[in-house]
Design an enzyme around this catalytic site. Sequence first.
Site, PDB file in Angstrom:
ATOM      1  CG  HIS A 136      -0.546   0.186   2.528  1.00 64.11           C
ATOM      2  ND1 HIS A 136      -0.385   1.701   3.044  1.00 64.11           N
ATOM      3  CD2 HIS A 136       0.125  -0.400   3.384  1.00 64.11           C
ATOM      4  CE1 HIS A 136       0.178   1.387   4.117  1.00 64.11           C
ATOM      5  NE2 HIS A 136       0.390   0.183   4.554  1.00 64.11           N
ATOM      6  CG  ASP A 155       2.654   1.876   7.765  1.00 62.28           C
ATOM      7  OD1 ASP A 155       1.805   1.849   8.808  1.00 62.28           O
ATOM      8  OD2 ASP A 155       2.494   1.209   6.835  1.00 62.28           O
ATOM      9  CD  GLU A 189      -2.890  -0.994   5.173  1.00 63.30           C
ATOM     10  OE1 GLU A 189      -2.830  -2.121   5.895  1.00 63.30           O
ATOM     11  OE2 GLU A 189      -2.460   0.152   5.495  1.00 63.30           O
ATOM     12  CD  GLU A 190      -1.827   2.935   7.127  1.00 56.48           C
ATOM     13  OE1 GLU A 190      -0.498   2.739   7.145  1.00 56.48           O
ATOM     14  OE2 GLU A 190      -2.499   2.359   7.906  1.00 56.48           O
ATOM     15  CG  ASP A 217       2.078  -2.971   5.507  1.00 59.90           C
ATOM     16  OD1 ASP A 217       0.978  -2.949   6.074  1.00 59.90           O
ATOM     17  OD2 ASP A 217       2.737  -1.752   5.784  1.00 59.90           O
ATOM     18  CG  HIS A 294      -0.069   4.693  11.841  1.00 55.35           C
ATOM     19  ND1 HIS A 294      -1.304   4.158  11.902  1.00 55.35           N
ATOM     20  CD2 HIS A 294       0.540   4.460  10.841  1.00 55.35           C
ATOM     21  CE1 HIS A 294      -1.621   3.325  10.534  1.00 55.35           C
ATOM     22  NE2 HIS A 294      -0.540   3.538  10.070  1.00 55.35           N
TER      23      HIS A 294
HETATM   24 ZN   LIG Z   1       1.091  -0.422   6.440  1.00 55.81          ZN
END
Ligand SMILES: [Zn+2]
Length: 323
Positions: A136, A155, A189-190, A217, A294
Amino acid sequence: MKLGKKITIVMFLPLFFFAMSTCVKDNPSDFDGIPLEKKDSISLKLISAINSDSIKATATWLQRMGTRFSLADNHRLVAVSIRDKFKRNGYYTAYIDSFLLSNTWKSQNYTTWQYNVIAQLDGSVHPDSLSIIGAHYDSNVRDGDPFKKAPGANDNGSGVAAMIEIARVMRLKNYVPGISIQFVAFAAEEVGLFGSADYAAKLAYSGRPVSIMINNDMIANVTNPNRLLWEVKIKHYSNSEDLSEKASALCGKYIKLTPVIDTSGIKRSDSYSFFLKDYKAIYFESASSDYNYHTIGDLAVECNFNYCKLVTGLSAAMLVHSD
Ligand SMILES: [Zn+2]
Protein backbone atom coordinates in the site's frame (compact mmCIF):
# COMPACT_ATOMS: atom_id res chain seq x y z
CA MET A 1 61.74 -4.49 -0.34
CA LYS A 2 59.34 -5.93 1.90
CA LEU A 3 57.60 -2.65 1.86
CA GLY A 4 57.71 -2.67 -1.98
CA LYS A 5 56.34 -6.23 -2.18
CA LYS A 6 53.73 -5.56 0.55
CA ILE A 7 52.30 -2.54 -1.34
CA THR A 8 51.93 -4.60 -4.55
CA ILE A 9 50.00 -7.40 -2.75
CA VAL A 10 47.72 -4.94 -0.88
CA MET A 11 46.95 -3.12 -4.13
CA PHE A 12 45.79 -6.28 -5.95
CA LEU A 13 43.70 -7.73 -3.09
CA PRO A 14 40.56 -5.58 -3.76
CA LEU A 15 40.82 -6.31 -7.49
CA PHE A 16 40.98 -10.05 -6.73
CA PHE A 17 37.87 -9.81 -4.54
CA PHE A 18 36.17 -7.57 -7.12
CA ALA A 19 36.88 -10.07 -9.89
CA MET A 20 35.56 -12.91 -7.73
CA SER A 21 32.38 -11.06 -6.79
CA THR A 22 31.73 -9.82 -10.33
CA CYS A 23 32.04 -13.20 -12.02
CA VAL A 24 29.97 -14.97 -9.33
CA LYS A 25 27.30 -12.25 -9.31
CA ASP A 26 26.79 -11.53 -13.01
CA ASN A 27 27.01 -14.94 -14.53
CA PRO A 28 26.93 -17.55 -11.77
CA SER A 29 27.44 -21.04 -13.05
CA ASP A 30 28.33 -22.30 -9.63
CA PHE A 31 28.49 -20.90 -6.14
CA ASP A 32 31.24 -22.07 -3.83
CA GLY A 33 31.63 -24.92 -6.35
CA ILE A 34 27.95 -26.06 -6.07
CA PRO A 35 26.08 -26.32 -9.42
CA LEU A 36 23.09 -23.97 -9.36
CA GLU A 37 19.62 -24.57 -10.77
CA LYS A 38 18.41 -21.89 -13.14
CA LYS A 39 16.09 -20.34 -10.54
CA ASP A 40 18.93 -20.16 -8.05
CA SER A 41 21.21 -18.36 -10.48
CA ILE A 42 18.43 -15.95 -11.51
CA SER A 43 17.61 -15.27 -7.85
CA LEU A 44 21.25 -14.55 -7.06
CA LYS A 45 21.56 -12.27 -10.06
CA LEU A 46 18.48 -10.25 -9.04
CA ILE A 47 19.38 -10.18 -5.33
CA SER A 48 22.87 -8.87 -6.05
CA ALA A 49 21.46 -6.10 -8.24
CA ILE A 50 19.11 -4.88 -5.51
CA ASN A 51 20.54 -1.64 -4.15
CA SER A 52 19.81 -0.20 -0.70
CA ASP A 53 20.54 3.36 -1.86
CA SER A 54 18.02 2.98 -4.67
CA ILE A 55 15.39 1.75 -2.20
CA LYS A 56 16.23 4.62 0.14
CA ALA A 57 15.91 7.14 -2.68
CA THR A 58 12.42 5.88 -3.55
CA ALA A 59 11.25 5.86 0.08
CA THR A 60 12.61 9.41 0.53
CA TRP A 61 10.87 10.50 -2.68
CA LEU A 62 7.57 9.13 -1.33
CA GLN A 63 8.15 10.83 2.04
CA ARG A 64 8.76 14.17 0.31
CA MET A 65 5.25 14.09 -1.12
CA GLY A 66 4.29 15.47 2.31
CA THR A 67 1.30 13.24 2.82
CA ARG A 68 -0.03 10.15 1.03
CA PHE A 69 -3.20 10.06 3.10
CA SER A 70 -5.94 8.56 0.95
CA LEU A 71 -8.41 11.41 1.56
CA ALA A 72 -5.90 14.23 1.07
CA ASP A 73 -6.25 16.47 -1.99
CA ASN A 74 -3.02 15.19 -3.56
CA HIS A 75 -3.91 11.47 -3.49
CA ARG A 76 -4.45 11.24 -7.24
CA LEU A 77 -1.15 13.03 -7.91
CA VAL A 78 0.59 10.48 -5.64
CA ALA A 79 -0.81 7.62 -7.73
CA VAL A 80 0.14 9.30 -11.01
CA SER A 81 3.68 9.85 -9.69
CA ILE A 82 4.06 6.18 -8.79
CA ARG A 83 2.72 5.14 -12.19
CA ASP A 84 5.26 7.42 -13.88
CA LYS A 85 8.03 5.98 -11.72
CA PHE A 86 7.22 2.55 -13.15
CA LYS A 87 7.22 4.01 -16.68
CA ARG A 88 10.67 5.51 -16.09
CA ASN A 89 11.83 2.02 -15.12
CA GLY A 90 10.68 0.61 -18.44
CA TYR A 91 7.11 -0.39 -17.59
CA TYR A 92 5.51 1.74 -20.28
CA THR A 93 2.08 0.15 -19.92
CA ALA A 94 1.81 0.92 -16.20
CA TYR A 95 -1.66 2.24 -15.46
CA ILE A 96 -4.02 3.54 -12.82
CA ASP A 97 -7.06 1.44 -11.89
CA SER A 98 -9.64 3.60 -10.17
CA PHE A 99 -12.56 2.79 -7.92
CA LEU A 100 -15.14 4.85 -6.08
CA LEU A 101 -14.87 4.77 -2.30
CA SER A 102 -17.47 5.92 0.21
CA ASN A 103 -16.16 5.81 3.74
CA THR A 104 -16.35 7.59 7.05
CA TRP A 105 -13.31 9.18 8.63
CA LYS A 106 -13.53 10.77 12.05
CA SER A 107 -17.37 10.65 11.75
CA GLN A 108 -17.36 12.54 8.44
CA ASN A 109 -18.51 10.88 5.22
CA TYR A 110 -16.31 10.97 2.16
CA THR A 111 -16.95 9.80 -1.39
CA THR A 112 -13.73 9.83 -3.38
CA TRP A 113 -12.14 8.20 -6.39
CA GLN A 114 -9.20 6.08 -5.32
CA TYR A 115 -6.39 4.80 -7.50
CA ASN A 116 -4.47 1.53 -7.49
CA VAL A 117 -1.34 1.55 -9.64
CA ILE A 118 -0.45 -1.53 -11.71
CA ALA A 119 2.63 -2.41 -13.73
CA GLN A 120 3.20 -5.78 -15.42
CA LEU A 121 6.18 -7.82 -16.54
CA ASP A 122 4.75 -10.12 -19.18
CA GLY A 123 5.26 -13.85 -18.86
CA SER A 124 6.62 -15.81 -21.82
CA VAL A 125 4.81 -19.13 -21.18
CA HIS A 126 1.57 -18.31 -19.34
CA PRO A 127 1.04 -14.56 -19.85
CA ASP A 128 -2.52 -14.74 -18.51
CA SER A 129 -1.43 -16.27 -15.23
CA LEU A 130 -0.12 -14.02 -12.52
CA SER A 131 2.28 -13.70 -9.64
CA ILE A 132 1.48 -10.53 -7.70
CA ILE A 133 3.68 -8.39 -5.49
CA GLY A 134 1.92 -5.55 -3.77
CA ALA A 135 2.24 -2.82 -1.15
CA HIS A 136 0.00 0.00 0.00
CA TYR A 137 1.23 3.50 -0.84
CA ASP A 138 -1.09 5.51 1.37
CA SER A 139 0.02 6.79 4.77
CA ASN A 140 -1.50 7.96 8.00
CA VAL A 141 -0.55 9.60 11.32
CA ARG A 142 -2.21 9.73 14.73
CA ASP A 143 -0.07 12.53 16.18
CA GLY A 144 -0.95 15.22 13.62
CA ASP A 145 -3.17 16.05 10.67
CA PRO A 146 -2.83 13.34 8.00
CA PHE A 147 -4.40 15.65 5.41
CA LYS A 148 -1.28 17.83 5.78
CA LYS A 149 1.63 15.63 6.86
CA ALA A 150 2.04 11.86 6.91
CA PRO A 151 5.57 10.90 5.78
CA GLY A 152 5.13 7.12 6.09
CA ALA A 153 8.72 6.21 5.15
CA ASN A 154 8.54 2.79 6.76
CA ASP A 155 4.73 2.48 6.63
CA ASN A 156 4.65 1.88 3.84
CA GLY A 157 7.16 3.73 1.74
CA SER A 158 9.47 0.76 2.39
CA GLY A 159 7.07 -1.78 0.84
CA VAL A 160 6.41 0.38 -2.23
CA ALA A 161 10.14 1.11 -2.65
CA ALA A 162 10.94 -2.60 -2.42
CA MET A 163 8.37 -3.45 -5.09
CA ILE A 164 9.65 -0.72 -7.44
CA GLU A 165 13.23 -1.90 -6.85
CA ILE A 166 12.34 -5.48 -7.81
CA ALA A 167 10.64 -4.16 -10.94
CA ARG A 168 13.77 -2.11 -11.72
CA VAL A 169 16.26 -5.00 -11.35
CA MET A 170 14.07 -7.47 -13.25
CA ARG A 171 14.12 -5.05 -16.20
CA LEU A 172 17.81 -4.31 -15.73
CA LYS A 173 18.70 -8.01 -15.76
CA ASN A 174 16.28 -8.77 -18.62
CA TYR A 175 14.42 -11.29 -16.52
CA VAL A 176 11.53 -12.87 -18.43
CA PRO A 177 9.29 -14.96 -16.19
CA GLY A 178 7.07 -17.76 -17.42
CA ILE A 179 4.08 -16.34 -15.54
CA SER A 180 3.36 -12.62 -15.75
CA ILE A 181 4.30 -10.57 -12.68
CA GLN A 182 2.12 -7.68 -11.56
CA PHE A 183 3.46 -4.94 -9.30
CA VAL A 184 0.51 -3.32 -7.53
CA ALA A 185 0.56 -0.18 -5.34
CA PHE A 186 -2.65 -0.19 -3.31
CA ALA A 187 -4.69 2.81 -2.32
CA ALA A 188 -6.61 3.32 0.90
CA GLU A 189 -5.16 0.50 3.01
CA GLU A 190 -4.91 2.58 6.16
CA VAL A 191 -8.62 3.41 6.14
CA GLY A 192 -9.77 -0.16 5.52
CA LEU A 193 -7.83 -2.26 2.96
CA PHE A 194 -10.06 -0.77 0.24
CA GLY A 195 -7.59 -0.75 -2.64
CA SER A 196 -6.60 -4.40 -2.27
CA ALA A 197 -10.22 -5.44 -1.71
CA ASP A 198 -11.22 -3.71 -4.95
CA TYR A 199 -8.35 -5.20 -6.92
CA ALA A 200 -8.77 -8.74 -5.53
CA ALA A 201 -12.48 -8.64 -6.42
CA LYS A 202 -11.72 -7.52 -9.99
CA LEU A 203 -9.12 -10.26 -10.30
CA ALA A 204 -11.54 -12.90 -9.06
CA TYR A 205 -14.11 -11.65 -11.56
CA SER A 206 -11.52 -11.87 -14.38
CA GLY A 207 -10.78 -15.51 -13.54
CA ARG A 208 -7.04 -15.07 -14.16
CA PRO A 209 -5.02 -17.77 -12.34
CA VAL A 210 -2.83 -16.36 -9.55
CA SER A 211 0.10 -18.47 -8.29
CA ILE A 212 1.05 -16.22 -5.39
CA MET A 213 0.41 -12.80 -3.82
CA ILE A 214 3.33 -11.28 -1.87
CA ASN A 215 2.64 -8.32 0.40
CA ASN A 216 5.33 -6.14 1.99
CA ASP A 217 4.30 -3.78 4.76
CA MET A 218 6.79 -1.99 7.07
CA ILE A 219 10.05 -3.67 6.11
CA ALA A 220 12.68 -1.00 6.85
CA ASN A 221 12.93 -0.90 10.61
CA VAL A 222 15.23 -3.03 12.75
CA THR A 223 16.34 -2.30 16.29
CA ASN A 224 19.11 -4.87 16.76
CA PRO A 225 22.51 -3.41 15.77
CA ASN A 226 23.88 -6.90 15.19
CA ARG A 227 22.88 -7.80 11.65
CA LEU A 228 23.58 -11.47 12.35
CA LEU A 229 20.52 -11.39 14.60
CA TRP A 230 18.21 -9.72 12.10
CA GLU A 231 14.85 -11.45 11.66
CA VAL A 232 11.87 -11.13 9.34
CA LYS A 233 8.26 -11.95 10.14
CA ILE A 234 6.65 -14.27 7.64
CA LYS A 235 2.87 -14.32 7.80
CA HIS A 236 0.71 -16.86 6.02
CA TYR A 237 -2.99 -17.67 5.94
CA SER A 238 -4.80 -20.97 6.42
CA ASN A 239 -4.38 -21.76 2.71
CA SER A 240 -0.74 -20.70 2.33
CA GLU A 241 1.37 -22.33 5.03
CA ASP A 242 3.53 -23.90 2.33
CA LEU A 243 4.52 -20.40 1.20
CA SER A 244 5.94 -19.71 4.66
CA GLU A 245 8.01 -22.85 4.43
CA LYS A 246 9.27 -21.84 1.01
CA ALA A 247 10.12 -18.32 2.23
CA SER A 248 11.95 -19.71 5.26
CA ALA A 249 14.00 -21.99 3.02
CA LEU A 250 14.86 -19.10 0.70
CA CYS A 251 15.86 -17.00 3.71
CA GLY A 252 18.38 -19.67 4.64
CA LYS A 253 19.58 -20.06 1.08
CA TYR A 254 20.11 -16.46 0.01
CA ILE A 255 19.20 -13.82 2.53
CA LYS A 256 20.81 -14.52 5.89
CA LEU A 257 17.77 -13.28 7.76
CA THR A 258 16.24 -15.43 10.47
CA PRO A 259 12.66 -16.24 9.46
CA VAL A 260 10.02 -15.91 12.18
CA ILE A 261 6.72 -17.54 11.25
CA ASP A 262 4.04 -15.41 12.90
CA THR A 263 0.37 -15.30 11.99
CA SER A 264 -0.62 -12.45 14.29
CA GLY A 265 -2.09 -9.36 12.59
CA ILE A 266 -2.65 -11.16 9.28
CA LYS A 267 -5.98 -9.32 8.79
CA ARG A 268 -4.30 -5.94 9.08
CA SER A 269 -2.76 -5.63 5.63
CA ASP A 270 -3.51 -6.06 1.93
CA SER A 271 -2.70 -9.75 1.62
CA TYR A 272 -5.85 -10.40 3.67
CA SER A 273 -8.03 -9.11 0.82
CA PHE A 274 -6.48 -11.74 -1.45
CA PHE A 275 -6.93 -14.51 1.12
CA LEU A 276 -10.61 -13.60 1.32
CA LYS A 277 -10.79 -14.32 -2.43
CA ASP A 278 -9.05 -17.69 -1.89
CA TYR A 279 -5.73 -16.61 -3.38
CA LYS A 280 -2.54 -17.86 -1.75
CA ALA A 281 -0.93 -14.88 -0.08
CA ILE A 282 2.10 -14.23 2.09
CA TYR A 283 3.01 -11.13 4.04
CA PHE A 284 6.49 -9.94 5.06
CA GLU A 285 7.04 -7.50 7.91
CA SER A 286 10.00 -6.43 10.01
CA ALA A 287 10.32 -8.36 13.25
CA SER A 288 11.13 -5.21 15.23
CA SER A 289 8.53 -2.83 16.65
CA ASP A 290 8.51 0.57 14.96
CA TYR A 291 8.28 3.35 17.55
CA ASN A 292 7.57 5.83 14.76
CA TYR A 293 4.50 3.89 13.61
CA HIS A 294 1.81 6.27 12.35
CA THR A 295 3.66 9.35 13.53
CA ILE A 296 5.25 12.31 11.78
CA GLY A 297 8.52 10.74 12.93
CA ASP A 298 8.22 7.89 10.40
CA LEU A 299 11.05 9.27 8.29
CA ALA A 300 13.64 7.73 5.97
CA VAL A 301 16.43 8.73 8.35
CA GLU A 302 14.90 6.42 10.96
CA CYS A 303 14.83 3.47 8.54
CA ASN A 304 17.45 0.81 7.85
CA PHE A 305 17.68 0.25 4.11
CA ASN A 306 20.33 -2.44 4.38
CA TYR A 307 17.72 -4.47 6.24
CA CYS A 308 15.06 -3.49 3.71
CA LYS A 309 17.35 -4.65 0.88
CA LEU A 310 17.41 -8.14 2.43
CA VAL A 311 13.63 -8.41 2.71
CA THR A 312 13.37 -7.09 -0.86
CA GLY A 313 15.72 -9.88 -1.95
CA LEU A 314 13.48 -12.44 -0.25
CA SER A 315 10.47 -11.19 -2.21
CA ALA A 316 12.43 -11.30 -5.49
CA ALA A 317 13.53 -14.88 -4.82
CA MET A 318 9.95 -15.86 -3.91
CA LEU A 319 8.73 -14.51 -7.26
CA VAL A 320 11.40 -16.44 -9.17
CA HIS A 321 10.73 -19.63 -7.22
CA SER A 322 6.96 -19.29 -7.69
CA ASP A 323 7.28 -19.00 -11.46
ZN1 LIG B 1 1.10 -0.31 6.51
